[in-house]
Design an enzyme around this catalytic site. Structure first.
Site, PDB file in Angstrom:
ATOM      1  N   LEU A 629      -4.127  16.235  -0.689  1.00 34.33           N
ATOM      2  CA  LEU A 629      -4.542  17.579  -1.065  1.00 34.33           C
ATOM      3  C   LEU A 629      -3.962  18.637  -0.146  1.00 34.33           C
ATOM      4  O   LEU A 629      -3.647  19.735  -0.578  1.00 34.33           O
ATOM      5  CB  LEU A 629      -6.079  17.683  -1.057  1.00 34.33           C
ATOM      6  CG  LEU A 629      -6.827  16.847  -2.087  1.00 34.33           C
ATOM      7  CD1 LEU A 629      -8.312  17.051  -1.949  1.00 34.33           C
ATOM      8  CD2 LEU A 629      -6.373  17.189  -3.490  1.00 34.33           C
ATOM      9  N   GLU A 631      -2.951  19.656   4.420  1.00 35.02           N
ATOM     10  CA  GLU A 631      -2.921  19.242   5.807  1.00 35.02           C
ATOM     11  C   GLU A 631      -3.001  20.458   6.699  1.00 35.02           C
ATOM     12  O   GLU A 631      -2.824  21.598   6.259  1.00 35.02           O
ATOM     13  CB  GLU A 631      -1.653  18.449   6.108  1.00 35.02           C
ATOM     14  CG  GLU A 631      -0.352  19.213   5.876  1.00 35.02           C
ATOM     15  CD  GLU A 631       0.854  18.328   6.061  1.00 35.02           C
ATOM     16  OE1 GLU A 631       0.860  17.550   7.026  1.00 35.02           O
ATOM     17  OE2 GLU A 631       1.786  18.421   5.245  1.00 35.02           O
ATOM     18  N   GLN A 633      -3.446  21.423  11.320  1.00 34.67           N
ATOM     19  CA  GLN A 633      -2.882  21.236  12.646  1.00 34.67           C
ATOM     20  C   GLN A 633      -2.996  19.805  13.130  1.00 34.67           C
ATOM     21  O   GLN A 633      -2.040  19.224  13.637  1.00 34.67           O
ATOM     22  CB  GLN A 633      -3.596  22.174  13.621  1.00 34.67           C
ATOM     23  CG  GLN A 633      -3.067  22.093  15.045  1.00 34.67           C
ATOM     24  CD  GLN A 633      -3.897  22.915  15.994  1.00 34.67           C
ATOM     25  OE1 GLN A 633      -4.982  23.351  15.643  1.00 34.67           O
ATOM     26  NE2 GLN A 633      -3.405  23.105  17.195  1.00 34.67           N
ATOM     27  N   LYS A 667     -11.091  13.555   4.982  1.00 39.20           N
ATOM     28  CA  LYS A 667     -10.441  14.289   6.070  1.00 39.20           C
ATOM     29  C   LYS A 667     -10.098  13.290   7.166  1.00 39.20           C
ATOM     30  O   LYS A 667     -10.977  12.615   7.682  1.00 39.20           O
ATOM     31  CB  LYS A 667     -11.369  15.372   6.621  1.00 39.20           C
ATOM     32  CG  LYS A 667     -11.610  16.517   5.671  1.00 39.20           C
ATOM     33  CD  LYS A 667     -12.428  17.601   6.361  1.00 39.20           C
ATOM     34  CE  LYS A 667     -12.684  18.764   5.453  1.00 39.20           C
ATOM     35  NZ  LYS A 667     -13.443  19.838   6.144  1.00 39.20           N
ATOM     36  N   ASP A 771     -14.231  31.943   4.527  1.00 41.99           N
ATOM     37  CA  ASP A 771     -13.143  31.791   3.549  1.00 41.99           C
ATOM     38  C   ASP A 771     -13.715  31.528   2.160  1.00 41.99           C
ATOM     39  O   ASP A 771     -13.237  30.662   1.426  1.00 41.99           O
ATOM     40  CB  ASP A 771     -12.213  30.663   3.969  1.00 41.99           C
ATOM     41  CG  ASP A 771     -10.886  30.689   3.197  1.00 41.99           C
ATOM     42  OD1 ASP A 771     -10.620  31.704   2.532  1.00 41.99           O
ATOM     43  OD2 ASP A 771     -10.148  29.698   3.250  1.00 41.99           O
TER      44      ASP A 771
END
Length: 918
Positions: A629, A631, A633, A667, A771
């Protein structure tokens, strides 16, 4: 002739063009090798080690770049040529000099572009002001990205370095764009006309970017503004671009010059196609005698040298004298087949104006329809903007300049999915009316006569057995590859950490005479390695509003910094006088994937991390990789299928069926992550495990006993809300009768209620999302909404983020003014973002917020909010949005924090609206 009785969908400027230049920004393959060495040629090369094949961005092969022979003079014409093997819509150029690990010292300060669609006729690119020269590099190693405005549609591209004095030049480069899937190779049109009224500016309605042949009356053999992806505004005298003349975005004609009563356009295509519909973006400013066409008659021919067929597709429109908005008009083409189309658009008033035309079609093979099924997805980057570009684009390169590598393809949604009590008929095949689907031609070989001898039969059997064994081996190796991918995180080293420093009340701020702002002691950082937008930070800072120290202090003091704690609202005061989130010692979660979405007071984190983990360990063998999906840091986000999660310890999991696989997002922390990143990952796991709300994505389990560390969260089968709404229309009689995917008004309210509920829950925990947008809301069965945080790590939405102050990016079109200028992120700034999210929903995500403004104009508009002199620009009311809903949006965008509604009140308001519709 009797016209077919058809209803048309008129969209008030919200639909996307066939290709969206803001989303069509994929790396076409110079960097990752998708473009082969044989496809890169040059006029000359200095040495074999500086040949054309070494001109790849960020590669140091050979002697580090392509270098033409000898010194380059002002009149020299040396070029690097790229063959893309098919037409591509090219929107961006990236260039770099020769660094050669420090030994190189050559770069191109400027260059020109030539392009061709057939390899014979070459054209020179010019910007909208007619300039050919493109600014290049200023040193040997930095990458400069330049937007091509207008974009070009080409197979062959030549990059020609330009210099003002004799010097050696070397270049590396990358092209960005997407495959031109429309199939349209050229169109022919009458020359556009002008409006010259006494006392007013002259309006030029000519096709200014047309690259074909021109004579006094007609243009032919090229493409131009009708295929550049730019939609004209409601007022045709206005434009998206600076320094252009009135009427620039439209091509227009008057009935005074077309006595036959219609304008005739011809369209030629790459192959014979089966046409479903045509989409025409028209102006409808009837107060100035401009309306959409009254009817259209389209004729077809099977080959370019054939005669036009006599039978036409003739349809009429419903003329709108109430809504002056520009809109798309969908013209059904009844699955007629041809390689060229001639359409006669009949005037409904004095003027007819178009800004974009595209087609929905399917490629035909030599015998008839291609047996391949049409792609059910639209692009955006179809387009529907985002998905056909994704499905047809070449595999991009790796970060930091790989643009948009892996994109999520959600299961085909049910077009009848809505929240109304009345069932909607389900079509046999889900199909988006905004979609252009291009299926590749079926390739058929010559027929061979069967050999009846026993020897031939034996050989055939052996070949079949060998092929089956090869297929089995490939499948086994493929499965082992993805299993290893889940067992061991990739070790690619991403771009160096990048930091944005936003102004905070307790930061020290130094202001010079050029109003540049320098800050120290930043309290947070954000990371995003993929950037496709070239910006100049110093120039951006000079555009920030003039701030004085007293002005800064006034915002950071008084009831803004110390709100009335007696008012128990999440963003006006906290219990026990917890300070403002942006001023407190905060912990930024979701940093593993580059988001830094949640901001949580440190006191909250300290109390939570002392508790036992609320979820259990999940075996990696339960996870089956589907796709990547995004990426960031230190980590990646994968979409996986999970088996048997209900058997894992932890909270109850509401899955149907004991063995039914469940979609989850994983994740994963990379093995090269720093110790600090690992600690933050574990803190994130602890805090996320305590979030338990039906409208917040939940943490289902973890893999933390060995590397790579993973957390497994929910994922919804219908994908994110942005793509979900983008592929649908507002439910009405036409959509129901034609089985078009649609969403009812009640369903929109239901979705808004769920988002407000989830944000009310986060604000009660003193969490700030930072966000909130439709891209960060996931959609499940029965339009269930869950708020997530994957948007920024997904390359599909890189165009929604803007690089600011150096190398970091922020979603400035969704951010409150105080978040951009002062670095203040509070529940009140989340309320602002909720208003923008609501606006997205009522435009069905067909338009980016403030699409008429550039990113720098967004920053300037933020300054107007700060000055509060009445010159700030707000988002306009969507055409389907009732006044009382729009008033809620405007309240969310109040300049002063205390004037914005709280999520509890917003949630209650939406509940009341749903009850009133019952």
């Amino acid at each position: 002739m009797l016209l077919c009785f058809l209803l048309f969908l008129h969209y008030s400027g919200n639909s996307k063009a066939q290709v969206n230049p803001g989303l069509c920004r994929y790396a076409l393959g110079m960097q990752d090798g998708t473009i082969g060495d044989k496809d890169i040629t040059a006029s000359s090369e200095w040495y074999e080690s500086t040949g054309a094949r070494f001109g790849r961005l960020e590669k140091e092969d050979g002697d580090g770049a392509w270098c033409p022979v000898g010194l380059l003079y002002p009149d020299s014409v040396e070029y690097l040529q790229i063959d893309l093997h098919s037409l591509n819509f090219i929107t961006l150029m990236g260039t770099q000099g020769r660094h050669a690990y420090g030994s190189g010292n050559e770069f191109a300060r400027a260059y020109q572009l030539d392009y061709s669609r057939d390899g014979e006729r070459w054209l020179s690119w010019r910007d909208r002001q007619g300039r050919r020269l493109i600014e290049g590099n200023s040193n040997t190693y930095e990458i400069v990205l330049k937007d091509l405005r207008p974009p070009i549609i080409a197979r062959y591209v030549r990059v020609i370095p330009v210099t003002k004095q004799p010097m050696s030049v070397c270049m590396r480069l990358e092209l960005y764009g997407c495959v031109w899937a429309d199939g349209l190779s050229s169109y022919s049109e009458p020359v556009g006309q002008i409006i010259a009224n006494p006392g007013s500016a002259i309006v030029y309605l000519n096709d200014s970017t047309y690259d074909g042949f021109r004579d006094a009356r007609r243009r032919h053999g090229g493409l131009g503004q009708l295929t550049d992806g730019v939609l004209g505004l409601d007022d045709f005298t206005q434009s998206h671009e600076y320094r252009v003349w009135p009427g620039y975005d439209y091509v227009g004609w008057t009935n005074r010059s077309h006595r036959q009563g219609y304008v005739e356009l011809e369209f030629e295509f790459d192959q014979r196609r089966n046409f479903t519909s045509m989409k025409v973006h028209c102006n409808n400013l009837f107060s100035k005698a401009v309306k959409i066409f009254r009817k259209v008659d389209c004729f077809f021919k099977q080959q370019l040298v054939a005669n036009w067929e006599r039978e036409a597709v003739g349809v009429g429109t419903v003329i709108d004298d109430k809504n002056p908005s520009a809109r798309f008009v969908m013209v059904p083409l009844q699955h007629r087949v041809g390689k060229a189309i001639r359409c006669r658009f009949h005037f409904a008033d004095t003027w007819l104006m178009f800004s974009e035309i595209s087609f929905q079609s399917q490629v035909m093979d030599s015998g008839g329809m291609n047996p391949l099924v049409e792609n059910p997805h639209p692009s955006r980057r179809e387009e529907n903007g985002r998905a056909a570009e994704e499905l047809t684009s070449p595999k991009p390169s790796s970060p930091p300049l790989s643009s948009l590598p892996y994109l999520l393809t959600s299961p085909t949604p049910n077009p009848s999915l809505n929240c109304s009590s009345k069932p909607t008929p389900t079509p046999t095949q889900t199909q988006n009316v905004m979609l252009v689907t291009v299926a590749p031609s079926a390739v058929t070989g010559p027929e061979h006569r069967a050999d009846e001898s026993n020897t031939s039969i034996l050989i055939g059997c052996l070949v079949t057995i060998i092929l089956l064994l090869i297929i089995i081996i490939i499948v086994i190796l493929w499965r082992q590859h993805w299993r290893r991918l889940l067992e061991k995180a990739p070790r690619r080293i991403l771009e160096e950490d990048v930091t944005v420093h936003l102004s905070l009340c307790d930061d020290s701020i130094i202001i010079n005479s050029q109003t540049q702002i320098f800050q120290t002691n930043p309290t947070y950082e954000t990371v995003f390695p993929l950037d496709l937008q070239y910006q100049e930070p110093a120039r951006l800072l000079r555009k920030l509003p003039e701030l004085s120290q007293s002005a800064e202090d006034s915002v950071c003091s008084g009831d803004y910094a110390e709100p009335d704690v007696t008012k128990a609202t999440p963003h006006q005061g906290f219990q026990n006088k917890v300070p403002h989130y942006a001023e407190a010692d905060i912990v930024n979660l979701q940093g593993v994937t580059g988001n830094n979405t949640y901001a949580v007071p440190a006191v909250t984190v300290d109390s939570l991390i002392k508790l036992e983990l609320a979820v259990g360990e999940i075996s990696r063998h339960q996870l089956r990789f589907k796709e990547k999906l995004g990426e960031g840091q230190f980590g990646e986000v994968h979409l996986c299928e999970a088996q048997g999660l209900q058997e894992s310890p932890g909270p109850e999991l509401c899955f149907s069926g004991r063995h039914k696989p469940v979609l989850v997002a994983v994740k994963m922390l990379r093995s090269d992550a720093t110790k600090n990143a690992r600690n933050n990952f574990l803190k994130e796991v602890k805090v996320m495990s305590r979030l338990n709300n039906p409208n917040i994505i939940r943490l289902l389990g973890v893999c933390i006993h060995d590397d790579p560390l993973c957390m497994v969260t929910e994922y919804m089968e219908n994908g994110d809300l942005n793509q979900f709404l983008y592929q649908r229309e507002l439910e009405n009689q036409f959509t129901l009768a034609n089985n078009i995917p649609s969403v009812s008004y009640r369903c929109l309210l239901h979705m808004g209620t769920q988002i407000a509920s989830g944000m009310q829950y986060l604000s009660s925990l003193k969490f700030v999302h930072r966000d909130l947008a439709t891209r960060n809301c996931l959609v499940g069965h029965h339009s269930t909404i869950k708020i997530a945080d994957f948007g920024m790590s997904r390359n599909l939405y890189s165009g929604d983020y803007y690089r600011i102050q150096g190398r970091a990016v922020l979603p400035i079109r969704w951010m409150a003014w105080e978040s951009i200028l002062l670095g203040k992120f509070t529940t009140a700034s989340d309320v602002w973002a909720f208003g923008v999210t609501l606006w997205e929903m009522f435009t069905f995500c067909k338009e980016q917020p403030y699409s008429q403004l550039t990113d720098e104009q967004i920053i300037e508009n933020t300054g107007e909010f700060f000055r509060n002199q009445g010159r700030q620009t707000y988002l306009s009311q969507p055409s389907i949005c009732p006044k009382h809903i729009f008033e809620v949006m405007v309240g969310c965008w109040s300049r002063d924090i205390k004037d914005r509604p709280v999520f509890e009140r917003i949630h209650h308001f939406f509940q009341e609206q749903l009850v009133s519709l019952s």
